[in-house]
Design a protein around this motif. Sequence first.
Motif, PDB file in Angstrom:
ATOM      1  N   CYS A   1       0.723  -1.067   0.155  1.00 48.15           N
ATOM      2  CA  CYS A   1       0.018   0.057   0.057  1.00 48.15           C
ATOM      3  C   CYS A   1       0.702   1.330  -0.027  1.00 48.15           C
ATOM      4  CB  CYS A   1      -0.940  -0.010   1.095  1.00 48.15           C
ATOM      5  SG  CYS A   1      -2.462   1.154   1.377  1.00 48.15           S
ATOM      6  N   TYR A   2       0.988   1.824   1.207  1.00 45.82           N
ATOM      7  CA  TYR A   2       1.737   3.170   1.288  1.00 45.82           C
ATOM      8  C   TYR A   2       3.041   3.210   0.763  1.00 45.82           C
ATOM      9  CZ  TYR A   2       2.606   7.714   3.630  1.00 45.82           C
ATOM     10  OH  TYR A   2       2.861   9.004   4.014  1.00 45.82           O
ATOM     11  N   ASP A   3       3.701   1.942   0.786  1.00 46.62           N
ATOM     12  CA  ASP A   3       5.145   1.831   0.139  1.00 46.62           C
ATOM     13  C   ASP A   3       5.064   2.655  -1.315  1.00 46.62           C
ATOM     14  OD1 ASP A   3       6.205   0.837   2.314  1.00 46.62           O
ATOM     15  OD2 ASP A   3       5.514  -1.403   1.711  1.00 46.62           O
ATOM     16  N   LEU A   4       3.885   2.473  -1.893  1.00 53.42           N
ATOM     17  CA  LEU A   4       4.087   2.757  -3.456  1.00 53.42           C
ATOM     18  C   LEU A   4       4.501   4.498  -3.424  1.00 53.42           C
ATOM     19  CD1 LEU A   4       0.834   1.263  -4.586  1.00 53.42           C
ATOM     20  CD2 LEU A   4       2.973   0.900  -5.606  1.00 53.42           C
ATOM     21  N   ARG A   5       4.320   4.958  -2.526  1.00 56.67           N
ATOM     22  CA  ARG A   5       4.617   6.518  -2.615  1.00 56.67           C
ATOM     23  C   ARG A   5       6.249   6.786  -2.331  1.00 56.67           C
ATOM     24  NH1 ARG A   5       0.077   9.853  -2.612  1.00 56.67           N
ATOM     25  NH2 ARG A   5      -1.854   8.998  -2.207  1.00 56.67           N
ATOM     26  N   PHE A   6       6.965   5.799  -2.155  1.00 52.41           N
ATOM     27  CA  PHE A   6       8.421   5.842  -1.956  1.00 52.41           C
ATOM     28  C   PHE A   6       9.245   5.087  -2.960  1.00 52.41           C
ATOM     29  CE2 PHE A   6       5.942   6.299   1.729  1.00 52.41           C
ATOM     30  CZ  PHE A   6       6.107   7.733   2.387  1.00 52.41           C
ATOM     31  N   PRO A   7       9.378   5.783  -4.118  1.00 51.10           N
ATOM     32  CA  PRO A   7      10.233   5.224  -5.091  1.00 51.10           C
ATOM     33  C   PRO A   7      11.564   4.648  -4.963  1.00 51.10           C
ATOM     34  CG  PRO A   7       9.849   7.534  -5.501  1.00 51.10           C
ATOM     35  CD  PRO A   7       9.171   7.265  -4.391  1.00 51.10           C
ATOM     36  N   GLU A   8      12.129   5.335  -4.153  1.00 52.84           N
ATOM     37  CA  GLU A   8      13.288   4.950  -3.585  1.00 52.84           C
ATOM     38  C   GLU A   8      13.621   3.342  -3.061  1.00 52.84           C
ATOM     39  OE1 GLU A   8      11.921   7.073  -0.122  1.00 52.84           O
ATOM     40  OE2 GLU A   8      12.007   7.102  -2.404  1.00 52.84           O
ATOM     41  N   PHE A   9      12.435   2.951  -2.408  1.00 53.91           N
ATOM     42  CA  PHE A   9      12.166   1.824  -1.983  1.00 53.91           C
ATOM     43  C   PHE A   9      12.250   0.650  -2.810  1.00 53.91           C
ATOM     44  CE2 PHE A   9       9.303  -1.644  -0.700  1.00 53.91           C
ATOM     45  CZ  PHE A   9       9.854  -1.771   0.670  1.00 53.91           C
ATOM     46  N   TYR A  10      11.785   0.962  -4.047  1.00 56.62           N
ATOM     47  CA  TYR A  10      11.708  -0.185  -5.236  1.00 56.62           C
ATOM     48  C   TYR A  10      12.975  -0.278  -6.029  1.00 56.62           C
ATOM     49  CZ  TYR A  10       6.645  -0.181  -3.882  1.00 56.62           C
ATOM     50  OH  TYR A  10       5.470  -0.329  -3.124  1.00 56.62           O
ATOM     51  N   ARG A  11      13.902   0.819  -6.105  1.00 57.87           N
ATOM     52  CA  ARG A  11      14.728   0.759  -6.731  1.00 57.87           C
ATOM     53  C   ARG A  11      16.211   0.461  -6.089  1.00 57.87           C
ATOM     54  NH1 ARG A  11      14.311   4.135 -11.306  1.00 57.87           N
ATOM     55  NH2 ARG A  11      16.189   3.146 -12.011  1.00 57.87           N
ATOM     56  N   LEU A  12      15.857  -0.372  -4.697  1.00 57.63           N
ATOM     57  CA  LEU A  12      17.113  -1.069  -4.361  1.00 57.63           C
ATOM     58  C   LEU A  12      17.390  -2.302  -4.738  1.00 57.63           C
ATOM     59  CD1 LEU A  12      15.778  -0.429  -0.436  1.00 57.63           C
ATOM     60  CD2 LEU A  12      17.792   0.709  -1.439  1.00 57.63           C
ATOM     61  N   PRO A  13      18.631  -2.591  -4.947  1.00 53.89           N
ATOM     62  CA  PRO A  13      18.674  -3.763  -5.719  1.00 53.89           C
ATOM     63  C   PRO A  13      18.636  -5.063  -5.022  1.00 53.89           C
ATOM     64  CG  PRO A  13      20.995  -2.761  -5.037  1.00 53.89           C
ATOM     65  CD  PRO A  13      19.885  -1.891  -4.701  1.00 53.89           C
ATOM     66  N   PRO A  14      18.232  -6.185  -5.472  1.00 50.94           N
ATOM     67  CA  PRO A  14      18.262  -6.449  -6.763  1.00 50.94           C
ATOM     68  C   PRO A  14      17.032  -5.951  -7.576  1.00 50.94           C
ATOM     69  CG  PRO A  14      17.724  -8.828  -5.652  1.00 50.94           C
ATOM     70  CD  PRO A  14      17.892  -7.697  -4.809  1.00 50.94           C
ATOM     71  N   ALA A  15      17.190  -5.894  -8.854  1.00 52.54           N
ATOM     72  CA  ALA A  15      16.032  -5.366  -9.559  1.00 52.54           C
ATOM     73  C   ALA A  15      15.069  -6.382  -9.676  1.00 52.54           C
ATOM     74  CB  ALA A  15      16.283  -4.724 -10.905  1.00 52.54           C
ATOM     75  N   PRO A  16      13.607  -6.286  -9.121  1.00 58.57           N
ATOM     76  CA  PRO A  16      12.679  -7.349  -9.232  1.00 58.57           C
ATOM     77  C   PRO A  16      12.092  -7.433 -10.824  1.00 58.57           C
ATOM     78  CG  PRO A  16      11.726  -5.740  -8.398  1.00 58.57           C
ATOM     79  CD  PRO A  16      12.920  -5.232  -8.684  1.00 58.57           C
ATOM     80  N   GLU A  17      11.693  -8.663 -11.153  1.00 59.66           N
ATOM     81  CA  GLU A  17      10.904  -8.783 -12.270  1.00 59.66           C
ATOM     82  C   GLU A  17       9.430  -8.531 -12.156  1.00 59.66           C
ATOM     83  OE1 GLU A  17      14.426 -10.060 -13.261  1.00 59.66           O
ATOM     84  OE2 GLU A  17      13.331 -11.223 -11.777  1.00 59.66           O
ATOM     85  N   LEU A  18       9.216  -8.875 -10.541  1.00 56.22           N
ATOM     86  CA  LEU A  18       7.723  -8.541 -10.125  1.00 56.22           C
ATOM     87  C   LEU A  18       7.523  -7.623  -9.044  1.00 56.22           C
ATOM     88  CD1 LEU A  18       6.405 -12.340 -10.165  1.00 56.22           C
ATOM     89  CD2 LEU A  18       5.738 -10.696 -12.237  1.00 56.22           C
ATOM     90  N   ILE A  19       6.549  -6.827  -8.820  1.00 52.27           N
ATOM     91  CA  ILE A  19       6.412  -6.216  -7.585  1.00 52.27           C
ATOM     92  C   ILE A  19       4.882  -6.411  -7.158  1.00 52.27           C
ATOM     93  CG2 ILE A  19       6.080  -3.688  -6.704  1.00 52.27           C
ATOM     94  CD1 ILE A  19       8.074  -2.815  -8.743  1.00 52.27           C
ATOM     95  N   ALA A  20       4.800  -6.860  -5.872  1.00 50.47           N
ATOM     96  CA  ALA A  20       3.465  -7.001  -5.408  1.00 50.47           C
ATOM     97  C   ALA A  20       3.100  -5.895  -4.612  1.00 50.47           C
ATOM     98  CB  ALA A  20       3.729  -8.382  -4.573  1.00 50.47           C
ATOM     99  N   ALA A  21       1.758  -5.458  -4.581  1.00 46.63           N
ATOM    100  CA  ALA A  21       1.515  -4.077  -3.668  1.00 46.63           C
ATOM    101  C   ALA A  21      -0.066  -4.355  -3.361  1.00 46.63           C
ATOM    102  CB  ALA A  21       1.557  -2.939  -4.648  1.00 46.63           C
ATOM    103  N   PRO A  22      -0.276  -5.235  -2.490  1.00 46.02           N
ATOM    104  CA  PRO A  22      -1.432  -5.485  -1.791  1.00 46.02           C
ATOM    105  C   PRO A  22      -1.745  -4.083  -1.103  1.00 46.02           C
ATOM    106  CG  PRO A  22       0.099  -6.603  -0.748  1.00 46.02           C
ATOM    107  CD  PRO A  22       0.615  -6.558  -1.797  1.00 46.02           C
ATOM    108  N   ALA A  23      -3.122  -3.750  -1.140  1.00 47.23           N
ATOM    109  CA  ALA A  23      -3.485  -2.239  -0.720  1.00 47.23           C
ATOM    110  C   ALA A  23      -4.895  -2.256  -0.275  1.00 47.23           C
ATOM    111  CB  ALA A  23      -3.384  -1.405  -1.681  1.00 47.23           C
ATOM    112  N   ALA A  24      -5.282  -1.201   0.594  1.00 50.03           N
ATOM    113  CA  ALA A  24      -6.424  -0.902   1.021  1.00 50.03           C
ATOM    114  C   ALA A  24      -6.624   0.469   1.012  1.00 50.03           C
ATOM    115  CB  ALA A  24      -6.755  -1.284   2.443  1.00 50.03           C
TER     116      ALA A  24
END
Length: 272
Positions: free
Chosen positions: A160-183
């Motif tokens: 969810c709220y993690d989506l607002r922090f792009p630097e979180f997703y750029r940490l290596p290793p680069a994923p093929e898939l991102i899961a973002a369960p949310a409310a």
Amino acid sequence: MTTTPASHRVAAIQMVSGDSLQANLDAASRLVAEAAWRGAQLVALPEYFYLMPADEPRRVALAEPFGDGPIQRHLTGLARTHRVWLIGGTVPLQSLAPGRIYNSSLLFDPQGECAARYDKVHLFGFHHGEQHYDEAATMCAGREPVVASTPLGRLKLSVCYDLRFPEFYRLPPAPELIAAPAAFTRTTGEAHWELLLRARAVENLAYVIAAGQGGEHPGGKQTFGHSMIVDPWGKVLDCVASGEGIALADIDLALQAELRCRLPALSHRVFP
């Protein structure tokens, strides 16, 4: 819909969870079974799939020790029964802080074993008029990002709220898939949900699997829904606007590799 040798079918389940644990578990069972029947190899449940109460302390009361408890046992059974990789939305796990839990996303393999645990790092806070949210009041923040290895590629777990922090997703290793369960709340979802999902997909040249809550819950809470699967080029492959449903799509790892070769942005980064 047929898969190719390089493709894998994934499903993002949308729910409208209420204040009955058993009713929510039953709904999750029905929807996971349908997704598996339709060929999904990886199935994602939404954040708080097990309970969306009017009173937040009710969620804290359900906290389980990691590795045991009715919610985790239910997820283990679903993964094993349907032979799928299952992202269990989020599960309330015990912490050492009185009155606070970890909001944890657990990944189960087709044998029902927990393959990865991610404790939500960024805790949501929002105040606008009569809308007030403060997850830190009942939750402890996680500290570590988690990338799990699966037959579908490396999977970055987020919530969810993690989506607002792009630097979180750029940490290596680069994923093929991102899961973002949310409310996502209806207010913030209408403004930013799809925008954030597509941005995270494009930035990371990754598939994004976003399973959400989509309706009205006890106490008048309203969630935005629009559970979707987004490809690495930012295209929405399938979407469920509101109510219960399943977003279903085939992810093409060969196409993803081609896109990353064609536009090697991940290797062009200058700043870590």
